[in-house]
Design an enzyme around this catalytic site. Structure first.
Site, PDB file in Angstrom:
ATOM      1  N   GLU A 252      13.520 -31.710  -1.638  1.00  0.00           N
ATOM      2  CA  GLU A 252      14.160 -32.308  -2.817  1.00  0.00           C
ATOM      3  C   GLU A 252      15.132 -33.348  -2.297  1.00  0.00           C
ATOM      4  OE1 GLU A 252      15.615 -30.458  -6.629  1.00  0.00           O
ATOM      5  OE2 GLU A 252      15.256 -28.650  -5.442  1.00  0.00           O
TER       6      GLU A 252
ATOM      7  N   ALA B 298      16.379 -43.821  -9.588  1.00  0.00           N
ATOM      8  CA  ALA B 298      17.785 -44.008  -9.943  1.00  0.00           C
ATOM      9  C   ALA B 298      18.029 -45.475 -10.246  1.00  0.00           C
ATOM     10  CB  ALA B 298      18.699 -43.555  -8.801  1.00  0.00           C
TER      11      ALA B 298
ATOM     12  N   LEU C 144      21.466 -27.341  -5.097  1.00  0.00           N
ATOM     13  CA  LEU C 144      20.110 -27.024  -4.647  1.00  0.00           C
ATOM     14  C   LEU C 144      19.870 -25.527  -4.482  1.00  0.00           C
ATOM     15  CD1 LEU C 144      19.284 -29.883  -2.109  1.00  0.00           C
ATOM     16  CD2 LEU C 144      18.862 -29.768  -4.563  1.00  0.00           C
TER      17      LEU C 144
ATOM     18  N   GLU D 173       0.830  -1.205   0.000  1.00  0.00           N
ATOM     19  CA  GLU D 173       0.000   0.000   0.000  1.00  0.00           C
ATOM     20  C   GLU D 173       0.866   1.257   0.000  1.00  0.00           C
ATOM     21  OE1 GLU D 173      -2.159  -3.074   2.669  1.00  0.00           O
ATOM     22  OE2 GLU D 173      -0.117  -2.577   2.035  1.00  0.00           O
TER      23      GLU D 173
ATOM     24  N   CYS E 283      -0.669  -0.178   7.810  1.00  0.00           N
ATOM     25  CA  CYS E 283      -1.117   0.219   6.477  1.00  0.00           C
ATOM     26  C   CYS E 283      -2.573   0.696   6.484  1.00  0.00           C
ATOM     27  CB  CYS E 283      -0.943  -0.929   5.494  1.00  0.00           C
ATOM     28  SG  CYS E 283       0.784  -1.276   5.110  1.00  0.00           S
TER      29      CYS E 283
END
Length: 375
Positions: free
Chosen positions: A298, A169, A211, A60, A92
């Protein structure tokens, strides 16, 4: 279409545009939520803004500045309820009142207990017309923030990449690359949207990953690289691994003073948990305390399996982004998740919420079945 319906349609369009602005700060504003704002007067947009960094101007304030400071009589469209308390920046809601806003249209209420409707009430008490749309898109924009505030843990997204026969894998550990470049680009975007990326010592040893976010398009602007979190219960990974650089947290189950036997590539931080990295709930609570709203997992089969089995009736994951490549790796390969089940009834169910082709690969987005069915 009557006038009321047309006005709502216009309100929705402007708030959805404010969400596009909010997304520009999604990769840099944690622990705060991403927020966008558009100011309109006499049918013309006079100001735009979004929240870039915690401690700096909120959406804002930036939109008012973009409007040259004059918004008297204007309508303010903001993706999230204006804050109602003074923190590192002024409230705000009061800023909009002081600036002379006539009307404020809000995407969704702020779940933070110091706001949670108080910003709307402050505006109404000052004579400002307030409308809360409750848009699902606005709620999704702050999903990580909401999880941290309401559940005490970040929003957790699992990522996996496997073959048609569910392998990640070969038996040798070779896994680069099962999926194509387009899928890997999506993973870069997932990392950019995350405050932390969790992996395991097995993945560090097998793949030596970084990563981090390396895509040049994502590095433009205000990207904050995610914290890399390595789950290494006995500190068995090689200190020479690429991931052990500045911005890495190693979680183990040894004495609090335990460290790798030789220096790492950069300054890494250590966290000791009484039950080690297996205490996923404790780990997520600690990450929430650090201000992490969104976490990406991951990792290899052991860590992925742990998350899939976590939490009982309240799983410790919120979304699973699963990439499936159109190829098979055969029986001498590593399964997607290291889970041992005695009977089919013990299977951990998930609900597909979206699917699409990413290059030659299929991307599935899933939610825990109980949550998906509850919606």
């Amino acid at each position: 279409m009557n006038v009321s319906a047309m006005k709502r349609q216009s309100d929705v369009l402007f708030v959805k545009t404010s969400l596009e602005l909010a997304a520009l700060g999604r990769n840099s504003c944690a622990p705060n939520p991403p927020v966008g704002c558009i100011i309109v007067r006499d049918g013309r947009v006079i100001g735009r803004g979004y929240h870039r960094f915690a401690g700096q101007g909120h959406a804002e304030v930036n939109a008012i500045a973009d409007a040259g400071g004059d918004i008297a009589g204007a309508t303010v469209f903001v993706s999230l309820e204006p804050c109602a308390f003074v923190g590192r920046t002024p409230a705000c809601a009061q800023t909009l009142i002081d600036a002379g806003a006539k009307r404020v249209v809000i995407g969704t209420e702020d779940p933070h207990p110091q706001v949670a409707g108080k910003g709307c009430q402050m505006l109404r008490d000052a004579g400002v017309n307030v409308r809360v749309l409750g848009l699902p898109e606005a709620e999704q924009m702050i999903a990580g923030f909401s999880s941290r505030i309401l559940k005490g843990r970040p929003r957790v997204v699992l990522k996996s990449a496997s073959s048609l026969d569910g392998a990640v894998a070969l038996a040798s550990g070779e896994s680069q690359w099962i999926t194509g470049p387009q899928a890997r680009q999506v993973v870069q975007e997932l990392r950019a949207q995350s405050d932390a990326v969790i992996t395991g010592a097995g993945t560090v040893t097998a793949d030596d990953p970084q990563l981090n976010v390396r895509d040049s398009r994502l590095l433009q602007g205000h990207l904050a690289q995610p914290l890399r979190v390595v789950l290494d219960s006995t500190l068995r990974a090689s200190p020479d691994s690429q991931i052990f650089s500045d911005g890495t947290l190693v979680v183990h189950g040894l004495d609090a003073a335990a460290r790798y036997s030789s220096p790492t590539r950069g300054d890494v931080e250590y966290m000791s948990l009484a039950s080690g990295p297996r205490d996923l709930a404790g780990l997520l609570e600690r990450l929430a305390e650090r201000g992490c709203n969104d976490v990406l997992v991951e990792a290899g089969p052991k860590v992925l399996g742990s998350f899939l089995q976590s939490g009982g009736e309240a799983p410790l994951w919120d979304e699973w982004v699963c990439f499936i490549a159109p190829k098979t790796l055969g029986r001498d390969s590593m399964s997607l998740a290291d889970i041992a089940l005695a009977e089919l009834a013990q299977a951990h169910a998930a609900k597909i919420t979206d699917y699409t082709l990413i290059g030659d690969d299929l991307q599935l987005r899933l939610a825990p079945a109980d949550r998906a069915n509850a919606r």
